[in-house]
Design a protein around this motif. Structure first.
Motif, PDB file in Angstrom:
ATOM      1  N   LEU A   5      83.891  20.262  52.916  1.00  0.00           N
ATOM      2  CA  LEU A   5      85.348  20.120  52.829  1.00  0.00           C
ATOM      3  C   LEU A   5      85.761  19.259  51.638  1.00  0.00           C
ATOM      4  CD1 LEU A   5      86.239  19.687  56.603  1.00  0.00           C
ATOM      5  CD2 LEU A   5      86.583  21.715  55.172  1.00  0.00           C
ATOM      6  N   VAL A   6      85.009  18.192  51.388  1.00  0.00           N
ATOM      7  CA  VAL A   6      85.309  17.334  50.243  1.00  0.00           C
ATOM      8  C   VAL A   6      85.119  18.106  48.939  1.00  0.00           C
ATOM      9  CG1 VAL A   6      84.557  15.285  48.963  1.00  0.00           C
ATOM     10  CG2 VAL A   6      84.812  15.184  51.442  1.00  0.00           C
ATOM     11  N   ALA A   7      84.017  18.842  48.831  1.00  0.00           N
ATOM     12  CA  ALA A   7      83.775  19.634  47.623  1.00  0.00           C
ATOM     13  C   ALA A   7      84.847  20.706  47.467  1.00  0.00           C
ATOM     14  CB  ALA A   7      82.386  20.279  47.684  1.00  0.00           C
ATOM     15  N   GLY A   8      85.239  21.356  48.565  1.00  0.00           N
ATOM     16  CA  GLY A   8      86.306  22.356  48.510  1.00  0.00           C
ATOM     17  C   GLY A   8      87.631  21.750  48.079  1.00  0.00           C
ATOM     18  N   ALA A   9      87.928  20.553  48.552  1.00  0.00           N
ATOM     19  CA  ALA A   9      89.173  19.879  48.156  1.00  0.00           C
ATOM     20  C   ALA A   9      89.184  19.584  46.665  1.00  0.00           C
ATOM     21  CB  ALA A   9      89.351  18.590  48.958  1.00  0.00           C
ATOM     22  N   LYS A  10      88.053  19.162  46.136  1.00  0.00           N
ATOM     23  CA  LYS A  10      87.979  18.884  44.691  1.00  0.00           C
ATOM     24  C   LYS A  10      88.167  20.164  43.878  1.00  0.00           C
ATOM     25  CE  LYS A  10      85.228  14.698  44.872  1.00  0.00           C
ATOM     26  NZ  LYS A  10      86.179  13.811  44.249  1.00  0.00           N
ATOM     27  N   LEU A  11      87.569  21.255  44.318  1.00  0.00           N
ATOM     28  CA  LEU A  11      87.743  22.528  43.618  1.00  0.00           C
ATOM     29  C   LEU A  11      89.205  22.988  43.697  1.00  0.00           C
ATOM     30  CD1 LEU A  11      84.509  24.372  44.807  1.00  0.00           C
ATOM     31  CD2 LEU A  11      84.993  23.543  42.490  1.00  0.00           C
ATOM     32  N   ALA A  12      89.811  22.842  44.866  1.00  0.00           N
ATOM     33  CA  ALA A  12      91.211  23.250  45.033  1.00  0.00           C
ATOM     34  C   ALA A  12      92.134  22.432  44.136  1.00  0.00           C
ATOM     35  CB  ALA A  12      91.625  23.107  46.497  1.00  0.00           C
ATOM     36  N   ARG A  13      91.906  21.121  44.067  1.00  0.00           N
ATOM     37  CA  ARG A  13      92.728  20.263  43.197  1.00  0.00           C
ATOM     38  C   ARG A  13      92.581  20.643  41.728  1.00  0.00           C
ATOM     39  NH1 ARG A  13      90.618  15.271  45.634  1.00  0.00           N
ATOM     40  NH2 ARG A  13      91.413  15.416  47.718  1.00  0.00           N
ATOM     41  N   ALA A  14      91.397  21.133  41.365  1.00  0.00           N
ATOM     42  CA  ALA A  14      91.152  21.535  39.977  1.00  0.00           C
ATOM     43  C   ALA A  14      91.667  22.941  39.698  1.00  0.00           C
ATOM     44  CB  ALA A  14      89.658  21.459  39.668  1.00  0.00           C
ATOM     45  N   GLY A  15      92.193  23.614  40.726  1.00  0.00           N
ATOM     46  CA  GLY A  15      92.722  24.963  40.537  1.00  0.00           C
ATOM     47  C   GLY A  15      91.650  26.029  40.416  1.00  0.00           C
ATOM     48  N   ILE A  16      90.479  25.764  40.940  1.00  0.00           N
ATOM     49  CA  ILE A  16      89.364  26.711  40.857  1.00  0.00           C
ATOM     50  C   ILE A  16      89.335  27.541  42.142  1.00  0.00           C
ATOM     51  CG2 ILE A  16      86.862  26.938  40.685  1.00  0.00           C
ATOM     52  CD1 ILE A  16      86.963  24.194  39.189  1.00  0.00           C
ATOM     53  N   PRO A  17      89.525  28.856  42.037  1.00  0.00           N
ATOM     54  CA  PRO A  17      89.512  29.689  43.237  1.00  0.00           C
ATOM     55  C   PRO A  17      88.106  29.783  43.841  1.00  0.00           C
ATOM     56  CG  PRO A  17      89.987  31.020  41.281  1.00  0.00           C
ATOM     57  CD  PRO A  17      89.821  29.608  40.830  1.00  0.00           C
ATOM     58  N   PHE A  18      88.023  29.555  45.147  1.00  0.00           N
ATOM     59  CA  PHE A  18      86.739  29.576  45.830  1.00  0.00           C
ATOM     60  C   PHE A  18      86.941  30.039  47.265  1.00  0.00           C
ATOM     61  CE2 PHE A  18      88.529  25.636  47.188  1.00  0.00           C
ATOM     62  CZ  PHE A  18      88.036  25.433  48.461  1.00  0.00           C
ATOM     63  N   ASP A  19      85.849  30.372  47.901  1.00  0.00           N
ATOM     64  CA  ASP A  19      85.835  30.698  49.320  1.00  0.00           C
ATOM     65  C   ASP A  19      84.731  29.887  49.978  1.00  0.00           C
ATOM     66  OD1 ASP A  19      87.803  32.891  49.419  1.00  0.00           O
ATOM     67  OD2 ASP A  19      86.345  33.940  48.162  1.00  0.00           O
ATOM     68  N   PHE A  20      84.923  29.567  51.250  1.00  0.00           N
ATOM     69  CA  PHE A  20      83.840  28.983  52.024  1.00  0.00           C
ATOM     70  C   PHE A  20      82.914  30.115  52.440  1.00  0.00           C
ATOM     71  CE2 PHE A  20      87.083  25.684  52.647  1.00  0.00           C
ATOM     72  CZ  PHE A  20      86.340  24.565  52.312  1.00  0.00           C
ATOM     73  N   GLY A  21      81.610  29.842  52.428  1.00  0.00           N
ATOM     74  CA  GLY A  21      80.644  30.857  52.833  1.00  0.00           C
ATOM     75  C   GLY A  21      80.740  31.152  54.319  1.00  0.00           C
ATOM     76  N   ARG A  22      80.143  32.245  54.736  1.00  0.00           N
ATOM     77  CA  ARG A  22      80.145  32.627  56.147  1.00  0.00           C
ATOM     78  C   ARG A  22      79.352  31.639  56.983  1.00  0.00           C
ATOM     79  NH1 ARG A  22      78.937  39.063  56.397  1.00  0.00           N
ATOM     80  NH2 ARG A  22      80.771  39.752  55.276  1.00  0.00           N
ATOM     81  N   ARG A  23      79.667  31.602  58.235  1.00  0.00           N
ATOM     82  CA  ARG A  23      78.956  30.739  59.192  1.00  0.00           C
ATOM     83  C   ARG A  23      78.236  31.610  60.203  1.00  0.00           C
ATOM     84  NH1 ARG A  23      78.230  26.353  56.717  1.00  0.00           N
ATOM     85  NH2 ARG A  23      80.067  25.369  55.931  1.00  0.00           N
TER      86      ARG A  23
END
Length: 65
Positions: A5-23
């Motif tokens: 979640l922390v890594a995803g938040a940093k990517l989102a703040r940087a405007g980098i489109p990403f998805d979380f992998g499947r669980r």
């Protein structure tokens, strides 16, 4: 899960489109950068590893493509 979640938040703040992998037991990376088709597996085994991830992502994203 907190590290992802922390890594995803940093990517989102940087405007980098990403998805979380499947669980659900599937072997997918934790984060997938959409435009680069790059998977990132996030592991947090020590307290400062998120700082290391931040520094490595910043350096990788700063490199000319």
């Amino acid at each position: 899960m907190r590290a992802e979640l922390v890594a995803g938040a940093k990517l989102a703040r940087a405007g980098i489109p990403f998805d979380f992998g499947r669980r659900n037991g599937a072997t997918y990376p934790d984060l997938v950068l959409r435009e680069m088709n790059l998977g990132i597996e996030v592991k947090a085994r020590r307290l400062d590893c998120l700082r290391d991830l931040h520094d490595e992502l910043k350096a990788a994203l700063a490199e000319p493509q």
